[in-house]
Every structure is written in structure tokens, then in C-alpha cells.
Design a protein around this motif. Sequence first.
Motif, mmCIF file in Angstrom:
data_model
loop_
_atom_site.group_PDB
_atom_site.id
_atom_site.type_symbol
_atom_site.label_atom_id
_atom_site.label_comp_id
_atom_site.label_asym_id
_atom_site.label_seq_id
_atom_site.Cartn_x
_atom_site.Cartn_y
_atom_site.Cartn_z
ATOM 1 N N ALA A 182 4.885 2.827 -1.975
ATOM 2 C CA ALA A 182 3.930 1.950 -1.296
ATOM 3 C C ALA A 182 4.447 0.516 -1.233
ATOM 4 O O ALA A 182 4.365 -0.140 -0.189
ATOM 5 C CB ALA A 182 2.578 1.994 -2.018
ATOM 6 N N GLU A 183 4.986 0.015 -2.335
ATOM 7 C CA GLU A 183 5.468 -1.368 -2.338
ATOM 8 C C GLU A 183 6.627 -1.548 -1.368
ATOM 9 O O GLU A 183 6.717 -2.566 -0.667
ATOM 10 C CB GLU A 183 5.900 -1.762 -3.753
ATOM 11 C CG GLU A 183 6.321 -3.217 -3.861
ATOM 12 C CD GLU A 183 6.673 -3.636 -5.271
ATOM 13 O OE1 GLU A 183 7.152 -4.762 -5.467
ATOM 14 O OE2 GLU A 183 6.477 -2.808 -6.195
ATOM 15 N N LEU A 186 5.250 -1.528 2.155
ATOM 16 C CA LEU A 186 4.605 -2.808 2.442
ATOM 17 C C LEU A 186 5.635 -3.899 2.686
ATOM 18 O O LEU A 186 5.456 -4.762 3.557
ATOM 19 C CB LEU A 186 3.679 -3.207 1.287
ATOM 20 C CG LEU A 186 2.382 -2.405 1.175
ATOM 21 C CD1 LEU A 186 1.662 -2.747 -0.122
ATOM 22 C CD2 LEU A 186 1.472 -2.674 2.369
ATOM 23 N N GLU A 337 -2.532 -2.400 5.974
ATOM 24 C CA GLU A 337 -3.806 -2.082 5.332
ATOM 25 C C GLU A 337 -3.987 -0.576 5.179
ATOM 26 O O GLU A 337 -4.608 -0.116 4.211
ATOM 27 C CB GLU A 337 -4.960 -2.681 6.125
ATOM 28 C CG GLU A 337 -4.915 -4.206 6.225
ATOM 29 C CD GLU A 337 -4.772 -4.879 4.869
ATOM 30 O OE1 GLU A 337 -5.343 -4.373 3.875
ATOM 31 O OE2 GLU A 337 -4.085 -5.913 4.795
ATOM 32 N N ARG A 340 -2.121 0.267 2.024
ATOM 33 C CA ARG A 340 -2.864 -0.161 0.831
ATOM 34 C C ARG A 340 -4.040 0.760 0.552
ATOM 35 O O ARG A 340 -4.347 1.056 -0.610
ATOM 36 C CB ARG A 340 -3.342 -1.607 1.006
ATOM 37 C CG ARG A 340 -2.227 -2.636 1.001
ATOM 38 C CD ARG A 340 -2.790 -4.054 0.943
ATOM 39 N NE ARG A 340 -1.730 -5.033 0.842
ATOM 40 C CZ ARG A 340 -1.172 -5.660 1.879
ATOM 41 N NH1 ARG A 340 -1.622 -5.393 3.104
ATOM 42 N NH2 ARG A 340 -0.214 -6.537 1.707
ATOM 43 N N TYR A 343 -2.798 4.014 -1.022
ATOM 44 C CA TYR A 343 -2.430 3.813 -2.426
ATOM 45 C C TYR A 343 -3.677 3.678 -3.299
ATOM 46 O O TYR A 343 -3.740 4.234 -4.398
ATOM 47 C CB TYR A 343 -1.554 2.576 -2.563
ATOM 48 C CG TYR A 343 -1.139 2.293 -3.985
ATOM 49 C CD1 TYR A 343 -0.146 3.041 -4.596
ATOM 50 C CD2 TYR A 343 -1.771 1.304 -4.728
ATOM 51 C CE1 TYR A 343 0.230 2.800 -5.906
ATOM 52 C CE2 TYR A 343 -1.401 1.046 -6.039
ATOM 53 C CZ TYR A 343 -0.399 1.816 -6.623
ATOM 54 O OH TYR A 343 -0.044 1.573 -7.935
ATOM 55 N N ALA A 344 -4.662 2.919 -2.807
ATOM 56 C CA ALA A 344 -5.891 2.750 -3.591
ATOM 57 C C ALA A 344 -6.595 4.083 -3.810
ATOM 58 O O ALA A 344 -7.130 4.353 -4.897
ATOM 59 C CB ALA A 344 -6.823 1.764 -2.888
ATOM 60 N N ARG A 400 -11.391 -1.048 -5.680
ATOM 61 C CA ARG A 400 -10.199 -1.341 -4.883
ATOM 62 C C ARG A 400 -10.151 -0.497 -3.617
ATOM 63 O O ARG A 400 -9.677 -0.954 -2.574
ATOM 64 C CB ARG A 400 -8.955 -1.123 -5.727
ATOM 65 C CG ARG A 400 -8.769 -2.219 -6.767
ATOM 66 C CD ARG A 400 -7.593 -1.973 -7.670
ATOM 67 N NE ARG A 400 -7.432 -3.077 -8.620
ATOM 68 C CZ ARG A 400 -6.604 -3.064 -9.657
ATOM 69 N NH1 ARG A 400 -5.850 -1.983 -9.880
ATOM 70 N NH2 ARG A 400 -6.525 -4.111 -10.457
ATOM 71 N N ALA A 404 -10.085 -2.042 0.042
ATOM 72 C CA ALA A 404 -9.049 -1.644 0.998
ATOM 73 C C ALA A 404 -9.663 -1.183 2.310
ATOM 74 O O ALA A 404 -9.133 -1.456 3.391
ATOM 75 C CB ALA A 404 -8.171 -0.551 0.398
ATOM 76 N N GLN A 408 -9.043 -2.843 5.886
ATOM 77 C CA GLN A 408 -8.601 -2.039 7.027
ATOM 78 C C GLN A 408 -9.484 -2.307 8.249
ATOM 79 O O GLN A 408 -8.985 -2.466 9.373
ATOM 80 C CB GLN A 408 -8.644 -0.555 6.667
ATOM 81 C CG GLN A 408 -8.079 0.364 7.742
ATOM 82 C CD GLN A 408 -8.288 1.823 7.394
ATOM 83 O OE1 GLN A 408 -9.389 2.230 7.049
ATOM 84 N NE2 GLN A 408 -7.222 2.614 7.480
#
Length: 516
Positions: A182-183, A186, A337, A340, A343-344, A400, A404, A408
Motif C-alpha cells: 500500500a505504501e 501510494l 483514496e 487507503r 488498506y483500512a 479509520r 477513508a 474517498q
Amino acid sequence: MTILLRCLLPAAIGALLLPVAVAQSSSASSSETTNATFVATAPTTLQDLLLQALQANLEIQARRIEPQIHDDRIKGAWGVFDPTISFGALYEESERALNQRDFLGTGQISRIYDENNERFQAAFGGRIPTGLVYEFMVDHARLDNTYNRRALSLYGPEFQSNAVLRITQPLLRDFGFHANLAEIRLAKNARNVSENEFHASVLRIVGQTMAAYFEAVFAQENIRVKQQAIELAENLLRENRRRAEEGKMASIDVIQAEARVAEAREELILAQSLLNQRRNTLKELTREEFDFDSPAMIFATDNVQLPIPNLDREQILSTVFTKNPSYLAAIEGAKAEDIRLAYAKNQRWPRLDLKATFGYNGLGHDIANSFNDFTDRSQPDWSVGVSVSIPTFNRTARARVAEAKKRQAQAALNVKRAEVTILSAVDTALRDIAAARERVELVKDSLRLAESALDAELKRLNTGLTTSYNVLTLQKELSQARSRELATVVDLNKAITTLHLIEGTLAEKMNIVISN
């Protein structure tokens, strides 16, 4: 990022970019008598200015660095999967009294237990994109104590070695490529955003340079127009004075002619001021340093009309939504988004980890012997199992996810807002082009009629059928019509430039290649 400017701009403005001898621009060079002196040099072309802007504009230079920064961040994000090597060493020495049970259990050798140990460890481990954490560890210890110092002990001192592989694979939370990359995704997304923003900045600077250039050409030609207006006014003033001296004209006609000369000179000063302003604007856009003493730029003034683009709205909108860098940056922001949110959602799961170990151990009278002892084992040491961790309320993860989802939705609204803004800008640009084209044709008629009216009024003045004031009025209207003719061409060029800028095709139209 490097920016390459091809040798030629579109053929329709090729004549604009041809070098013109200074002698051919004498009317422009003689126009500035109060604020600047032209230096004998080739006229500055649009090609020259665009090349200078792309190479020297400070905003472009700063923006060019931003994608490079994100490249570094991408490399850094991959670094979490780099394996690590660790080493350790420990020396320990202790002396303690044994209690009754330990004393009896160890054969009543000594009431005081003394040990001096040396421990060494090396490990190699890391994580892979599925979330699996691995570690391979080798440790060795030299054990010297009260018991193995006895003559009948097996080894004195003892050398103990172990080699173990440990793995932990998440099965719910932190499982899979989407969660663990994910990082990186991003960071790549942010890089795409910065690249689109860089392209948008380049196109904006190109558009500003073109607009300033067209306005500078207008200002330079307008000086010539105002000089012509002064010449007409001064000629009429001389004629009025002669007629007044002959008693054929009242003194008020002379005063009115003098007022018109003063007004025309004021208009010239304003035109010169506008040219100086546009020169400074171009310096800001195309120079790294501002030089107060640099030679004043003169500009080629032939054939400044840009070609009229295809004004099919559907085709333009199709181009806009595939090439406009600001819109593409908004799309990339929405994609971020989505990453994110995914991932959340993964982080809401309980932690369920599969754990396993596999290894050997050995004991000997020296280091080599302790490792060789691995082969005396009938089977390795191993273990396998799972561990579960379930948050009781899991409020952090749920909050979270909710955040998110809202981000979005916010990103989707930003994309929609960008669409509405672009559609409005396209409609405005199309209307501006249509209006400017009509004005170009109308102002030509207006100029032709103003010239005819002035010629007719001068003939009437010579026969005494009109007044000097009427001639002065028509002279002023003719000067204004000539200025409007220049201004309408500038407005049309700026409207065309704006449309290409909105489409995201301005670089393409100007044969500018922005490459990585």
C-alpha cells in the motif's frame, strides 16, 4: 525531467518566427523615445522565448524536482522489504549461592555456582510483499561454569550452537500484496500526481509566455499606431495655425488641435508603459536573474495570427479528459483514496498468524565440533502453529475505515468539481474564440470606414464644409480602430492558447516534448 523544444513551431506561425533585420523594424525601434533605447539585435521570436522559459523559468526548475523527490520516496518505500543482517556478542559472569534443592540436585559439588559465558549471534531476516516475516539465526555460546570444570565432565568448557529458521505469515490482517504494498502504491500514485502537476505547470508557463508575447507584440505595434496619431494631430495643428494666421479659422480650432496632440502623446506614453510591463513579464517567465540593464527586447511582428483550431465540442471534451494534466492529477488523487480505503479495511481483520520454526542444535568441545554435532541428530527441531489476536472493540480500525470512505467520497467530489470547472472553461474558451473571430472581421470594417471617413472629412475641411473638431474626432477614432485591430488579434490568439491549455495539447501544438 528534461524538456526538449523542437526546432520549429507550427507552420501557421512560422512566419512569426523568422528573423527580421533591425532595419526592417525601424518603426518599432524609433517608437521608444522616452523610456528605453533599442539595441541593434535580431528581433526576439516566440520560439526564443519558449526555449528560454523551458530552460530558465524558476518555477519549472523547482517543479521538475518534485517527481524526482517522489522517485526517492518510492525507493524508500521498497526499503521495508530489504533484508537485514544483525550481529551480537555478549559476555556474562555471575556467582551465586545454590539453595538446598539445587545443591542436592547437582550432586553437592559446590554451594557456590560460578559461570563465565560468551555468547555470539548472527541473524538474517526481512519481510516479503505477501506479509511473510522470515529470520534465519545462528547463535553460539561458550559456557564455562562450576560443573563443566570437573575432571569427569563431558566438555569443559562447553560449546553450544544453534541454527534456526523462523517464519510468520499473516493470514488476515497484513496479508497479501495489497496490504503490504500500500505504501509503495501510494508513493507511485503521488509520483503520478506530481508529474501531472509538473506538466500542468509547464503548460501554464508556456501559455503565460505566449500571452505575454502576443501582448508585447500588440504593445510594440500600438506604439507605431500612436506615433501615427501624433503625426496626424501635429499636421492638423500646423494647418490650423496657418489658417488661423490667415484669418480663415478661429483660435479655438488651434486650441482643440493642441489638446489632441497632447492627448495623442499621452496615449503614446501609456503604450510605451504597457510594452515595458510586458517585457518585464517575459523576463520573469524566461530568465533566472533580473537584469535592469539588459537590452530592451524587440519582437517580430509579421503574421501573428494563430491557426484556428477544430472547434468540435465533443472532440475537444474527449481530448480534455484524456490529456488535461490537472484533471488527470485529480483522478490520481481519487485512486490514492481507493488504496487507503482498501488498506483500512484490511486492518479491521483480527490478527491470525501462521508461525513455524525449523532448526538444529549441537554441543561440543569447540566451535567446529558443536556445529558438526548437528549431524548426530535423528531429526531437526521444528514447530508449527497459529496465533490469534482479536481486538475487543476495534474502534481505531473502524474509525479509520469510516475516515477513508469519507476521503474517498471527498476525492470523487473533487474529480466532479474538476470536470465542472473544465467544462465551464471549455465553453468560455469556445465562446471567446467565436467572439474574437467576429470582432476581427468587424474591426477590419470599422478601420476601413474610419479611414474613409477621415479622408472625406479632411476634404470637407479644405472646402470649409466642416470644423477642425470633427476632423480631430475622426483622427482619434481612427487611432482607436487601429489599436482595436491589433487587440482583437491578440484576444483571438489568447483564446486559442487558452483552449489548447485546457485541452492539455498546448505543448503538442507548439511542438514541445515533455519527456521523463
